[in-house]
Design an enzyme around this catalytic site. Sequence first.
Site, short mmCIF file in Angstrom:
data_model
loop_
_atom_site.label_atom_id
_atom_site.label_comp_id
_atom_site.label_asym_id
_atom_site.label_seq_id
_atom_site.Cartn_x
_atom_site.Cartn_y
_atom_site.Cartn_z
N ASP A 260 61.40 59.88 39.85
CA ASP A 260 60.83 58.57 39.58
C ASP A 260 59.30 58.63 39.55
O ASP A 260 58.67 59.21 40.44
CB ASP A 260 61.30 57.60 40.67
N ALA A 261 58.72 58.00 38.54
CA ALA A 261 57.27 57.73 38.45
C ALA A 261 56.41 58.89 38.97
O ALA A 261 55.63 58.72 39.91
CB ALA A 261 56.94 56.44 39.19
N GLU A 297 60.11 60.78 35.09
CA GLU A 297 59.62 59.52 34.55
C GLU A 297 58.10 59.57 34.65
O GLU A 297 57.56 59.72 35.75
CB GLU A 297 60.14 58.32 35.32
N ASN A 395 62.44 44.08 35.59
CA ASN A 395 61.04 43.68 35.68
C ASN A 395 60.71 42.46 34.83
O ASN A 395 59.55 42.07 34.72
CB ASN A 395 60.12 44.86 35.32
#
Length: 608
Positions: A260-261, A297, A395
Site C-alpha cells: 500500500d502507498a 501502489e 473516497n
Amino acid sequence: MEILKRSIGVNFNADNGAVIKVWAPDATQVSIDTGTLQLELKPALGGYWSLSTTLIKPGDLYWFIIDKEQRLADPASLGQPYGVHGGSLAINAAYNWTDSSWENIPLKNYIFYEIHTAAFSDEGTFKGIINQIDHLVELGITAIELMPVASFPGKRNWGYDGVFAFSVQESYGGAAGLQELVNVCHQKGLAVVLDVVYNHVGPEGNYLSAFGPYFTDKYKTPWGNAINFDDRGSDGVRNYFIENVLMWFRDFHIDAVRLDAVHAIKDFGALHILEEIRCHTSFLLEKTGRKHYLIAECDLNDPRYITAIGENGLGMDAQWADEFHHALRVTAGEPAKGYYEDFSGIQHLAKSYADAYVYTGMYSVVREKTFGRKPFGKTDDQFVVFSQNHDQIGNRMLGERTSTLFSFEMYKLMAGAVLFSPFLPLLFMGEEWGETNPFLYFVDHSDPELIKQVRNGRKEEFAAMFDQGETPDPQDEATFNQSRLNWKLIGEHRHACIFNYYKKLISLRQEYLTFTAHEAPKVTVLEARNSLLLERKCADPTRLIWCVLNFSAEQFELDIPDHMTLTDELVNSGSSVWLGLSELSSANFNQQISVSPESFIAYSAKYV
C-alpha cells in the site's frame, strides 16, 4: 535472518518446542507471561531477546513484560483473539497444505478481483469467500486480492488501520482461516494476493514504540510520524517488515502482495527497504522454487519502483496505475474536481493506453509542479488498471459505485475499456453484476477522541470534491452494513446481463489478448466524437483485435481502416444481446460499421 522459517515472535519447532524472539533494544529485562507462568528471555545480538522452552504451548495466551513494568502483546503475534488491546495467542503456523501441485500463474495472466472480507459475504469471513469461489471461477477471475487482514481495532475496518502486521484478524477466521482460503483457491486454480501496509501503523492498539524506535520524527506522513526505515535503530524495524513479507509467502502460500502507498514510505538510506524486500524475496524464491510477486501502489509516476535492481531500480514486479482510472472516469463524464482536475478526458485516456502514466513530465495543476517520468522499457503486465476499486469508491463521500454514477451503457463501455486494455485488469467485488450498494469508509474504534478525529478527517478529506450533505458516520455499524454486497441482485434481469457480459469480456481477453509479446496498442483519437480506436496485436502476427470505444451520446458511421479486414464481431455492448440501445448490427460489415452511443465494440481482424 533465517529465511526459510519465521525467526521473530513465538514459533514452534518440529517437536512443538517454543522458540521465542522479540526486538526490544532499550530494555534491561524482558519476560514472557502466560498468566500462570513467567519466563525471562536472554539478551541477544542486535537488541533482540530470546528463549527456547517447552513450557509455552500452542493455544497459550501470552504477553511480554518489559523492564518489569509494561505488559504488552507481541508485535509479531500471529493471533489476537481478544482484540488489539488483549494478549497474544501462541500459534503453530504449520498447516496441512494440499496445494503441492499449484504453480503460481504468470503475472500477465492475472485478472484481479479485489475483496473486502467482511463486506463480501453474509458470513463476513474467509469461509464466506470460500463459499463463493465457484462464482469467481465461473466469471474467469484468476487472482483474488484481499484488502488488509492484519489485526485492527474492533470488527469493522477497511484494514489499513492494522496494528499487528503478523496477526490475521480474528473476526475473519484468523491464521488458520486464511490458510484454508489460500489452499482452496489454489485447488480451484486461483492465485491469492494480499494487501499489506508498510507505510504506517494504525493509531489504536499501536504499542510498537514501547518495544523500540519503530517510528521517527524525521519525516511526517498523513498518519503522523513515519515508520523508521532509515534513522537510528532502524535495523530491527526493517527486519520486522521483511520477516512479514516472507511469512505471507512462505507460511501462508500467498502468491503476491500489494504494498500500500509505497510513496509514503520514507527511506533515504543507501538500500531502500523495498529493494531489500525484493532481495530477500528473490532469495526465498531461489530456495523454495515457488513464484511470488511484489506489486506496489505508487502515485509518483516514477518507473524506478518497477525497475530491476540490476538497473538501479527498486525491483517491484508491477504497480497500480491510478491515472488510467482518472482519465477513464473523466472521459466517461466524471466532473473534473479534486484530483480529477488534472485530467482532460479522451486525450489523456489515449496517453494512458500508450504509456500507462498520463503525467510523464508535464505540469500538474493539482500538484502545482511538473510531474512524472515516462516509463521507458516497461511492459504492459507491470501495470494494474481498473474502473473502480476500494479507494476510488470509498473516497467518495457517499461511496457510490460506478453502476450508480453512470448509465447502463457507459458502465458496459468502461468494463470493455479495462478488460481490453493492454494492462492487468482489476475488478472490485460486485462490479461484475453492477452492485448498487455503496462501499463506504467504516471503522470500529473504542477511543471517543479518535472516533471524533476520524469523523472530522473524512469530512475534510474530500470537501473540495463533493458537496452532497452530511458525511456517513464511519463508526456507525449501519455504514458498514450498507457496504455489504447484495448477492440477490445477480439473478435480476439487468444484473444477470452485466454478469454474463463480464464473463464474455474476460473469456475474450483470455482467448485473444494473453500472449508473450508486450507492445503498446495503436491508439487513434476521434476527439470530436469523444471516441478511441485501439489496435491490439494477437499471438498470430497476421491478426489483430480492433476496438471502438464511443464515449459520446451520438451514434455514428465509421470507416474501417484500409490496412485491415474485419473477420468477426467479438462483442458489441450496444447490441440487444447485452440489452443495448441500438437494434443496428455491425456484424455484416464491409467498409463501414455503425457505432452505437456509449458503446464498446471489439472485432477480430486480419492485416491486409
